[in-house]
Write an enzyme that holds these catalytic residues in place. Structure first.
Site, PDB file in Angstrom:
ATOM      1  N   GLY A   1       0.656  -1.301   0.009  1.00  0.00           N
ATOM      2  CA  GLY A   1       0.062  -0.100   0.142  1.00  0.00           C
ATOM      3  C   GLY A   1       0.743   1.160   0.087  1.00  0.00           C
ATOM      4  O   GLY A   1       0.215   2.437  -0.167  1.00  0.00           O
TER       5      GLY A   1
ATOM      6  N   CYS B   1     -23.292  -5.884 -18.888  1.00  0.00           N
ATOM      7  CA  CYS B   1     -22.044  -5.936 -18.146  1.00  0.00           C
ATOM      8  C   CYS B   1     -21.128  -4.812 -18.669  1.00  0.00           C
ATOM      9  O   CYS B   1     -20.661  -4.774 -19.912  1.00  0.00           O
ATOM     10  CB  CYS B   1     -21.623  -7.135 -18.163  1.00  0.00           C
ATOM     11  SG  CYS B   1     -22.489  -8.709 -17.564  1.00  0.00           S
TER      12      CYS B   1
ATOM     13  N   CYS C   1     -28.169  -7.562 -16.148  1.00  0.00           N
ATOM     14  CA  CYS C   1     -27.569  -7.355 -17.905  1.00  0.00           C
ATOM     15  C   CYS C   1     -28.670  -7.723 -18.901  1.00  0.00           C
ATOM     16  O   CYS C   1     -28.959  -8.953 -18.648  1.00  0.00           O
ATOM     17  CB  CYS C   1     -26.332  -8.198 -17.954  1.00  0.00           C
ATOM     18  SG  CYS C   1     -25.668  -8.352 -19.585  1.00  0.00           S
TER      19      CYS C   1
ATOM     20  N   CYS D   1     -26.984 -11.126 -20.715  1.00  0.00           N
ATOM     21  CA  CYS D   1     -26.621 -12.254 -20.190  1.00  0.00           C
ATOM     22  C   CYS D   1     -27.454 -12.451 -19.067  1.00  0.00           C
ATOM     23  O   CYS D   1     -27.148 -13.615 -18.424  1.00  0.00           O
ATOM     24  CB  CYS D   1     -25.169 -12.370 -19.740  1.00  0.00           C
ATOM     25  SG  CYS D   1     -24.333 -11.401 -18.472  1.00  0.00           S
TER      26      CYS D   1
ATOM     27  N   CYS E   1     -19.422 -11.111 -19.742  1.00  0.00           N
ATOM     28  CA  CYS E   1     -20.587 -11.258 -20.387  1.00  0.00           C
ATOM     29  C   CYS E   1     -20.842 -12.116 -21.548  1.00  0.00           C
ATOM     30  O   CYS E   1     -21.726 -13.176 -21.550  1.00  0.00           O
ATOM     31  CB  CYS E   1     -21.061  -9.739 -20.921  1.00  0.00           C
ATOM     32  SG  CYS E   1     -22.820  -9.489 -21.252  1.00  0.00           S
TER      33      CYS E   1
HETATM   34 ZN   LIG Z   1     -23.785  -9.541 -19.043  1.00  0.00          ZN
END
Ligand SMILES: [Zn+2]
Lengths: 313, 204
Positions: A44, A278, A253, A256, A284
């Site tokens: 970090g 997506c 989505c 999909c 997707c």
């Molecule tokens: Zn999708």
């Protein structure tokens, strides 16, 4: 022993293209590799490095490219995404750059890649042990908008003085009733360093936590590299009464039907028609190949539309 | 006869990497795995034939990571045998002062004590903490040391043979002011294991 078997240290590989392997000279790669190792050993913390000029303008991920160039080898398979998509101009250029200068295999498939360079997303498919995710970072310093002086932010990190960031988030809550920051949402790494995850949606923040993959971050203009080793704690800042929450959508989505994926809103015609798909194009695609369907599975993907728009602009 | 003098001197320095670009890349990736997954044993340096007591893995690390920007401290035995090799192949400056070294190479673990001689960086620039390459007798997966921390899913156990009695206690004290600290790469012949400053090491 024949004298000619002694190679001069740092002799660049003159590949068939005339470039050094992966573009950078060996001394630069060594310097970046040392920086990456220190970044890994102090999770970090932003390690300064001597960023080199790259044949792409800043904003095209020159920091990420330098990290990838220092890490990648002939056995690697590279995936490059921009906002989740493999087919945008930026992603295609970077992929082509490494195919040409390093001769590496490339892929769109998250599961096939050994190195993934990303701008603004973490793939939906969970990353695996052994993979390396390289983030392109525009602004590495999480405290920059709160404290413009580098000498001061460095002190704040040294003393772990992160109160101003909590104050900023709490001001959001008093103003809007919630934390309005949706991208580049600050995290604490290994319970120590405040870190900017680059402009990924906060939807992706939980994926950083305890991830089996190695996460490397490169900022070219600001000359910083930082890292999150595998299996390392990454916590998004929040408050007891206002716990961290990720974005949620009313819709699934349209292509999909995914319910748990980060969605982009896409304008599909000039009558104001829109749909949600997506952002991760490989995810997707894989779902559709597996037979999953949304409510409008035949619509073109948003990125194709956006690219058409960009080209005609 | 004098014409042979220069080549003869060079001939005494055993070669470095057969392929500097790809060997360095491949070894770096192993080191990156080692540093990001502490306690993972990596195999490096098999092709090299460095001057003893400089070990294979230590030599491979030197060729991969060191150059004119990184002052190196060598302990007595490594300095006596391999100063020319390191200077010739890495182009790196050797330093007599431990606290100035970016890297240090020790032929055996006792020579690294006390660890506080080395640069631990500062709270503002912790990356200046040195990387110590310490040669040990043997490194084995599974054993008497339990490792936890970033890069480790739960805990990992290893065995390191050839460490002084109180080494791990000294290391813990040296690194007690995180983010300041030294990072270790232990090597034995062709294997290596990294123990960065974030790793908690507990003898079981
Ligand atoms: Zn999708």
């Amino acid at each position: 022993m024949n004298e000619q078997t002694i190679p001069a240290s740092g002799t660049p590989a003159s590949g068939k293209t005339g470039y050094n392997f992966a573009y950078l000279d060996e001394q630069t790669k060594r310097m970046i590799r040392r920086t990456i190792l220190k970044a890994v050993s102090i999770p970090g913390y932003q390690v300064p490095f001597g960023s080199r000029e790259m044949p792409l303008p800043y904003g095209w991920g020159t920091g990420g490219i330098q990290v990838t160039a220092s890490v990648i080898g002939p056995d690697d398979t590279l995936k490059v995404i921009d906002q989740g998509a493999d087919d945008t101009t930026n992603a295609v250029s970077i992929r082509r750059f490494f195919a040409r200068t390093a001769g590496v295999a490339t892929t769109d498939e998250t599961g096939e890649a050994t190195v993934i360079q990303t701008r603004h997303r973490i793939p939906e498919e969970p990353l695996k042990h052994g993979q390396i995710l390289v983030y392109q970072v525009p602004i590495p310093e999480p405290l920059r908008w709160l404290e413009p002086r580098e000498s001061e932010t460095r002190k704040m990190h040294a003393l772990q003085e992160y109160g101003v960031m909590y104050v900023r988030l709490y001001e959001d809550i008093s103003k809007y009733g919630h934390i309005s920051t949706a991208y580049d949402y600050p995290v604490i790494v290994n319970s120590r360093y405040l870190m900017r995850p680059s402009p990924i949606p906060k939807f992706d923040n939980p994926k950083m936590d305890n991830n089996p993959a190695l996460q490397l971050f490169g900022a070219g203009r600001e000359k910083r590299i930082y890292a999150v080793p595998p299996y390392t704690s990454v916590k998004s800042l929040d408050f007891k009464d206002y716990p961290f929450e990720i974005q949620k959508w009313e819709e699934d989505c349209a292509l999909c039907g995914a319910e748990n994926s980060f969605l982009d809103e896409i304008i599909i015609d000039d009558q104001g028609g829109r749909m949600f798909v997506c952002s991760d194009s490989d995810y997707c695609q894989k779902r559709r190949e597996a037979g999953y369907r949304g409510k409008d599975p035949s619509a073109p993907r948003g990125n194709e539309l956006l690219d058409d728009a960009a080209e005609s602009a | 006869m004098t014409r042979l003098a220069a080549p003869a001197t060079r001939r005494e320095i055993p070669p470095g990497f057969a392929d500097p670009v790809f060997d360095a890349q491949s070894i770096f990736r192993h080191v990156l795995t080692a540093m990001s997954e502490p306690g993972t044993i990596i195999h490096i340096g098999g092709e090299l034939d460095p001057p003893s007591p400089l070990g294979h893995a230590s030599a491979a690390l030197a060729l991969t990571l060191m150059d004119f920007e990184t002052p190196i401290w060598l302990d007595g035995p490594v300095a006596a045998a391999a100063s020319d090799w390191v200077r010739f192949h890495c182009g790196a400056p050797l330093t007599q002062t431990e606290s100035e070294a970016t890297f240090a190479i020790m032929s055996e673990a006792p020579n690294c004590l006390p660890l506080t001689r080395f640069n631990r960086g500062t709270d503002e620039y912790p990356e200046h903490g040195a990387t110590l390459i310490i040669q040990v007798v043997a490194i084995e997966a599974e054993g008497t040391l339990s490792l936890t921390g970033p890069g480790i899913d739960g805990s990992r156990s290893i065995d390191v043979i050839g460490m002084p009695q109180d080494f791990w206690e000294q290391r813990a004290q040296t690194n007690s002011l995180f983010p300041r600290g030294v990072d270790l790469i232990l090597t034995a012949a062709e294997v290596a294991v990294a123990i960065p400053r974030t790793t908690f090491v507990e003898p079981m």
